[in-house]
Design a protein around this motif. Sequence first.
Motif, PDB file in Angstrom:
ATOM      1  N   ALA A 192       6.486 -10.667 -13.739  1.00 38.74           N
ATOM      2  CA  ALA A 192       6.929 -10.542 -15.013  1.00 38.74           C
ATOM      3  C   ALA A 192       6.151  -9.482 -15.780  1.00 38.74           C
ATOM      4  CB  ALA A 192       7.029 -11.898 -15.726  1.00 38.74           C
ATOM      5  N   THR A 193       5.008  -9.308 -15.377  1.00 37.32           N
ATOM      6  CA  THR A 193       3.982  -8.517 -16.095  1.00 37.32           C
ATOM      7  C   THR A 193       4.020  -6.944 -15.578  1.00 37.32           C
ATOM      8  OG1 THR A 193       2.054  -8.475 -14.595  1.00 37.32           O
ATOM      9  CG2 THR A 193       2.258 -10.440 -16.253  1.00 37.32           C
ATOM     10  N   TYR A 194       4.937  -6.655 -14.708  1.00 37.51           N
ATOM     11  CA  TYR A 194       5.008  -5.422 -14.189  1.00 37.51           C
ATOM     12  C   TYR A 194       5.883  -4.362 -15.225  1.00 37.51           C
ATOM     13  CZ  TYR A 194       3.193  -6.552  -9.419  1.00 37.51           C
ATOM     14  OH  TYR A 194       2.658  -7.185  -8.499  1.00 37.51           O
ATOM     15  N   SER A 195       5.573  -3.291 -15.219  1.00 30.85           N
ATOM     16  CA  SER A 195       6.396  -2.177 -15.989  1.00 30.85           C
ATOM     17  C   SER A 195       7.653  -1.989 -14.933  1.00 30.85           C
ATOM     18  CB  SER A 195       5.584  -0.915 -15.973  1.00 30.85           C
ATOM     19  OG  SER A 195       5.593  -0.319 -14.687  1.00 30.85           O
ATOM     20  N   LEU A 196       8.582  -1.323 -15.735  1.00 27.05           N
ATOM     21  CA  LEU A 196       9.711  -1.025 -14.765  1.00 27.05           C
ATOM     22  C   LEU A 196       9.596  -0.236 -13.658  1.00 27.05           C
ATOM     23  CD1 LEU A 196      12.841  -1.263 -14.949  1.00 27.05           C
ATOM     24  CD2 LEU A 196      12.937   0.758 -16.480  1.00 27.05           C
ATOM     25  N   GLY A 197       8.671   0.538 -13.889  1.00 21.08           N
ATOM     26  CA  GLY A 197       8.461   1.559 -12.333  1.00 21.08           C
ATOM     27  C   GLY A 197       7.677   0.694 -11.548  1.00 21.08           C
ATOM     28  N   MET A 198       6.717  -0.522 -11.800  1.00 23.88           N
ATOM     29  CA  MET A 198       6.283  -1.181 -10.863  1.00 23.88           C
ATOM     30  C   MET A 198       7.238  -2.152 -10.322  1.00 23.88           C
ATOM     31  SD  MET A 198       2.686  -1.747 -13.045  1.00 23.88           S
ATOM     32  CE  MET A 198       2.161  -3.051 -12.077  1.00 23.88           C
ATOM     33  N   LYS A 199       8.079  -2.639 -11.012  1.00 31.87           N
ATOM     34  CA  LYS A 199       9.100  -3.474 -10.406  1.00 31.87           C
ATOM     35  C   LYS A 199       9.961  -2.773  -9.392  1.00 31.87           C
ATOM     36  CE  LYS A 199       9.737  -6.535 -14.202  1.00 31.87           C
ATOM     37  NZ  LYS A 199      10.257  -6.944 -15.452  1.00 31.87           N
ATOM     38  N   GLN A 200      10.253  -1.419  -9.688  1.00 31.77           N
ATOM     39  CA  GLN A 200      10.965  -0.580  -8.816  1.00 31.77           C
ATOM     40  C   GLN A 200      10.197  -0.396  -7.360  1.00 31.77           C
ATOM     41  OE1 GLN A 200      13.922  -0.064 -10.414  1.00 31.77           O
ATOM     42  NE2 GLN A 200      14.827   1.180  -8.864  1.00 31.77           N
ATOM     43  N   ARG A 201       9.041  -0.177  -7.672  1.00 29.48           N
ATOM     44  CA  ARG A 201       8.205  -0.072  -6.425  1.00 29.48           C
ATOM     45  C   ARG A 201       8.163  -1.271  -5.683  1.00 29.48           C
ATOM     46  NH1 ARG A 201       3.495   3.938  -7.612  1.00 29.48           N
ATOM     47  NH2 ARG A 201       4.316   4.916  -9.507  1.00 29.48           N
ATOM     48  N   LEU A 202       7.953  -2.220  -6.033  1.00 31.12           N
ATOM     49  CA  LEU A 202       8.033  -3.750  -5.377  1.00 31.12           C
ATOM     50  C   LEU A 202       9.262  -3.793  -4.701  1.00 31.12           C
ATOM     51  CD1 LEU A 202       6.102  -6.049  -4.798  1.00 31.12           C
ATOM     52  CD2 LEU A 202       7.474  -7.404  -6.631  1.00 31.12           C
ATOM     53  N   GLY A 203      10.495  -3.555  -5.310  1.00 31.42           N
ATOM     54  CA  GLY A 203      11.712  -3.279  -4.722  1.00 31.42           C
ATOM     55  C   GLY A 203      11.915  -2.406  -3.525  1.00 31.42           C
ATOM     56  N   VAL A 204      11.141  -1.250  -3.594  1.00 34.37           N
ATOM     57  CA  VAL A 204      11.102  -0.472  -2.540  1.00 34.37           C
ATOM     58  C   VAL A 204      10.355  -1.008  -1.380  1.00 34.37           C
ATOM     59  CG1 VAL A 204      10.440   1.927  -1.645  1.00 34.37           C
ATOM     60  CG2 VAL A 204      11.545   1.738  -3.734  1.00 34.37           C
ATOM     61  N   ALA A 205       9.035  -1.779  -1.672  1.00 37.69           N
ATOM     62  CA  ALA A 205       8.202  -2.293  -0.842  1.00 37.69           C
ATOM     63  C   ALA A 205       8.866  -3.363   0.022  1.00 37.69           C
ATOM     64  CB  ALA A 205       6.982  -2.983  -1.496  1.00 37.69           C
ATOM     65  N   ALA A 206       9.730  -4.089  -0.659  1.00 33.55           N
ATOM     66  CA  ALA A 206      10.592  -5.262   0.009  1.00 33.55           C
ATOM     67  C   ALA A 206      11.440  -4.493   0.966  1.00 33.55           C
ATOM     68  CB  ALA A 206      11.420  -5.949  -1.074  1.00 33.55           C
ATOM     69  N   GLY A 219      13.377   4.185 -13.889  1.00 37.05           N
ATOM     70  CA  GLY A 219      12.104   3.786 -14.639  1.00 37.05           C
ATOM     71  C   GLY A 219      10.819   4.274 -13.968  1.00 37.05           C
ATOM     72  N   LEU A 220      10.732   5.188 -13.046  1.00 37.33           N
ATOM     73  CA  LEU A 220       9.671   5.861 -12.788  1.00 37.33           C
ATOM     74  C   LEU A 220       9.279   6.949 -13.538  1.00 37.33           C
ATOM     75  CD1 LEU A 220       9.948   5.811  -8.763  1.00 37.33           C
ATOM     76  CD2 LEU A 220       8.694   4.040 -10.151  1.00 37.33           C
ATOM     77  N   ASP A 221       7.878   7.155 -13.821  1.00 34.27           N
ATOM     78  CA  ASP A 221       7.257   8.289 -14.644  1.00 34.27           C
ATOM     79  C   ASP A 221       7.477   9.436 -13.664  1.00 34.27           C
ATOM     80  OD1 ASP A 221       5.259   7.593 -12.961  1.00 34.27           O
ATOM     81  OD2 ASP A 221       3.889   7.109 -14.442  1.00 34.27           O
ATOM     82  N   PRO A 222       7.128  10.684 -14.454  1.00 33.89           N
ATOM     83  CA  PRO A 222       7.259  11.962 -13.164  1.00 33.89           C
ATOM     84  C   PRO A 222       6.354  11.911 -12.038  1.00 33.89           C
ATOM     85  CG  PRO A 222       7.386  12.511 -15.608  1.00 33.89           C
ATOM     86  CD  PRO A 222       7.003  11.035 -15.419  1.00 33.89           C
ATOM     87  N   PRO A 223       5.269  11.432 -12.260  1.00 34.91           N
ATOM     88  CA  PRO A 223       4.276  11.238 -10.854  1.00 34.91           C
ATOM     89  C   PRO A 223       4.960  10.296 -10.055  1.00 34.91           C
ATOM     90  CG  PRO A 223       3.052  10.915 -12.851  1.00 34.91           C
ATOM     91  CD  PRO A 223       4.382  11.191 -13.253  1.00 34.91           C
ATOM     92  N   GLY A 224       5.469   9.335 -10.497  1.00 33.21           N
ATOM     93  CA  GLY A 224       6.003   8.221  -9.881  1.00 33.21           C
ATOM     94  C   GLY A 224       7.333   8.743  -9.048  1.00 33.21           C
ATOM     95  N   ILE A 225       7.958   9.543  -9.715  1.00 34.74           N
ATOM     96  CA  ILE A 225       9.359  10.208  -8.992  1.00 34.74           C
ATOM     97  C   ILE A 225       8.776  11.219  -7.915  1.00 34.74           C
ATOM     98  CG2 ILE A 225      11.212  11.782  -9.631  1.00 34.74           C
ATOM     99  CD1 ILE A 225      11.219  10.718 -12.461  1.00 34.74           C
ATOM    100  N   LEU A 226       7.830  11.854  -8.165  1.00 34.71           N
ATOM    101  CA  LEU A 226       7.519  12.903  -7.097  1.00 34.71           C
ATOM    102  C   LEU A 226       6.951  12.052  -5.824  1.00 34.71           C
ATOM    103  CD1 LEU A 226       6.686  15.802  -6.794  1.00 34.71           C
ATOM    104  CD2 LEU A 226       4.422  15.451  -7.401  1.00 34.71           C
ATOM    105  N   GLU A 227       6.209  10.822  -6.336  1.00 38.37           N
ATOM    106  CA  GLU A 227       5.721  10.085  -5.080  1.00 38.37           C
ATOM    107  C   GLU A 227       7.068   9.584  -4.191  1.00 38.37           C
ATOM    108  OE1 GLU A 227       3.266   6.867  -5.985  1.00 38.37           O
ATOM    109  OE2 GLU A 227       2.074   8.310  -7.480  1.00 38.37           O
ATOM    110  N   ALA A 230       1.046  -1.086   0.064  1.00 39.91           N
ATOM    111  CA  ALA A 230       0.027   0.040   0.087  1.00 39.91           C
ATOM    112  C   ALA A 230       0.871   1.418   0.109  1.00 39.91           C
ATOM    113  CB  ALA A 230      -0.967  -0.061   1.135  1.00 39.91           C
ATOM    114  N   THR A 231       1.954   1.202   0.560  1.00 41.47           N
ATOM    115  CA  THR A 231       2.687   2.493   0.867  1.00 41.47           C
ATOM    116  C   THR A 231       3.267   2.951  -0.403  1.00 41.47           C
ATOM    117  OG1 THR A 231       3.473   1.717   3.070  1.00 41.47           O
ATOM    118  CG2 THR A 231       4.819   3.423   1.992  1.00 41.47           C
TER     119      THR A 231
END
Lengths: 319, 293
Positions: free
Chosen positions: A133-147, A164-172, A120-121
């Motif tokens: 395997a179906t995740y985008s680069l940004g989602m993979k990165q988020r999962l890495g941060v979740a770990a 690999g994060l998009d601009p809103p992702g970078i902001l988050e 959730a975070t």
Amino acid sequence: MHAIEMSGLTKTYRARGGMVHAVAGLDLVVPVGGVHGFLGANGAGKTTSIRALVGHLRASSGEIRLLGARIPHELPTVIDRVGALVEQPSFFPNFTGRRNLALLAKSRGIPKSRVGAALATVGLTERADSRFATYSLGMKQRLGVAAVLLKDPEVLILDEPANGLDPPGILEMRNLLQRLGNEGRTVFVSSHILSEVQQTCDRVTVIARGRQITTGTVHELLATADAKFHVRVPGDQSERHVAATVLTNAGFEVLLDEKGELFVGVDAAHSDMVTKALADALIYVSLLAPVERSLEDVFLELTADPNASNGASPAGGAS
Amino acid sequence: MNLLGAELWRFTSRRIVKVTLVVVLLCMTGGMAIAAWQSEVDLSSRYDSYSEACFENPTYNTEGEIDLSECETIVAYSDDGRVRLNDLGNVLSATGVLFMLVAILVAASSLGAEFGAASLSTQLIFEPRRVRVWATKSVAVAIGTAAITAVLAAVLVAQFTAISAWRGITAVEDGFWNDRVLDVARLIAAGALGGLLGFAITGFARRTVAAVVVFIALFIIEPLLYQVTDLFDARLPLYPLIAFVTNPFREIAFEAEDAWGMGTLADAVIVPVVWIVALLVVTGWQFRRSEIR
Ligand SMILES: Nc1ncnc2c1ncn2[C@@H]1O[C@H](COP(=O)(O)OP(=O)(O)O)[C@@H](O)[C@H]1O
Ligand SMILES: [Mg+2]
């Protein structure tokens, strides 16, 4: 005790073309609490030193301490207080994001509830049950941060988390890092994108070619650079040349860039002297604006290869 | 314990484990269906067709005799195709080799996938004691492949027993079930050993495909070596393990030559175990020191 300390760290690879000194005597101190940027161009040695820090490889020489524990031997004693994401997050492609995290949590006896919380975070709840395997680069990165967040760690080590994060992702991501830093955790985050770090970090350490170039708060670093003002005067190119001559004669350091724009090296406290000098010569200033110095400029100045024939001067151009 | 639980969970979650289990079960069931169907063939109807084709409408050869090549053969009692429960021991030994190869493959792909996904780097952030990680993984693989073999063997025994009761012959010798329990236990042990061998070899090869190539090479090279010289008799890992499954040692006319130089069932288990322990120690040592990507 500091969160992270490295002294005289070296790592030499035997590559085909000879020895590669990936890290060449790195000294680093990361105090406890806040967001600490670890800056360097590609190939500067950030990932290599982080891999040594988390025990993925052995340094050739030097000393590393993580929360006071000597690395690698005492790493197991502090590992539960440390989360790390090194380079690309690597998970099982055919497992869902949630299962990948649950497996890691189980291996360490971390309560299952933390998996959902971590997902959730990072805003991955909706896709948590899709295969990695179906995740985008940004989602993979988020999962890495979740770990990284799973362990609720005191120290977070993140190697280029904005990759690999998009601009809103970078902001988050920026907001997340700041929030974690404000909670009293130590966030050690590497990046080669300096504008990123400038907006997120309390302190930075800049490295180049495997060595520390400078370290300090972002403010301290920006202050080390000379202030510069952009000056406009009415009229054409020749007027500007006249103005440049006037200012040079008045003892200012003057730059005319390739577009003919005029810059004066002067700190803010004395910028009125510029208007006065020009007014005395009956030239009236239409614009006097401080040139924003970014960390990037400072960084380029600091890391400019001393062997290169002409040191690049970033903001002003040719003098 | 947490780590072992996680490793077992990971192992059983893998798709290849589920797919392999289903495919082997389907093949086994297919084989059993064919055996059941053949067991159904009525001998008297065969005899009828024999007499009809050969005696009522005979064809004669040049010597004036009835041409028997035109006839259907009357199947002798000993290979009449009927399912006999008493054969279960042979069936287990033969199929057990397949189960062991399945165990090797599953174990190899299980570790190979971890190297492939580079997921070890993430895992070591949670448990950096690498020797512990390596040992736990190998134990999980052994438990996992033993469990797979147990499931397959149990299904095989159940199916075979059911079919022999349905259309075959259920008469068995004395002590039959005791021996079968020992057979199944041996198969399960071989499954675990096969899994460990697959794990250890993948520890070197680092990739599933490379590990499979090594096994195919062992499959081909070992018998060649046994033929060329007896230097390697009872010294190589794969065929002793196969002998441990097929258990030729119980044959009355057994000679060590039939089992690649091994004289007893104990030899057949000790040789692979020594190999597996040595390989696990070496790969564990290597893993402890290696740079993790
Ligand atoms: N395994 C390796 N073998 C040889 N050279 C390497 C290896 N890993 C990194 N390097 C080299 O070390 C240097 C630093 O790399 P790295 O730490 O990844 O830099 P950064 O993360 O700052 O971009 C680079 O020149 C890279 O090519
Ligand atoms: Mg890097």
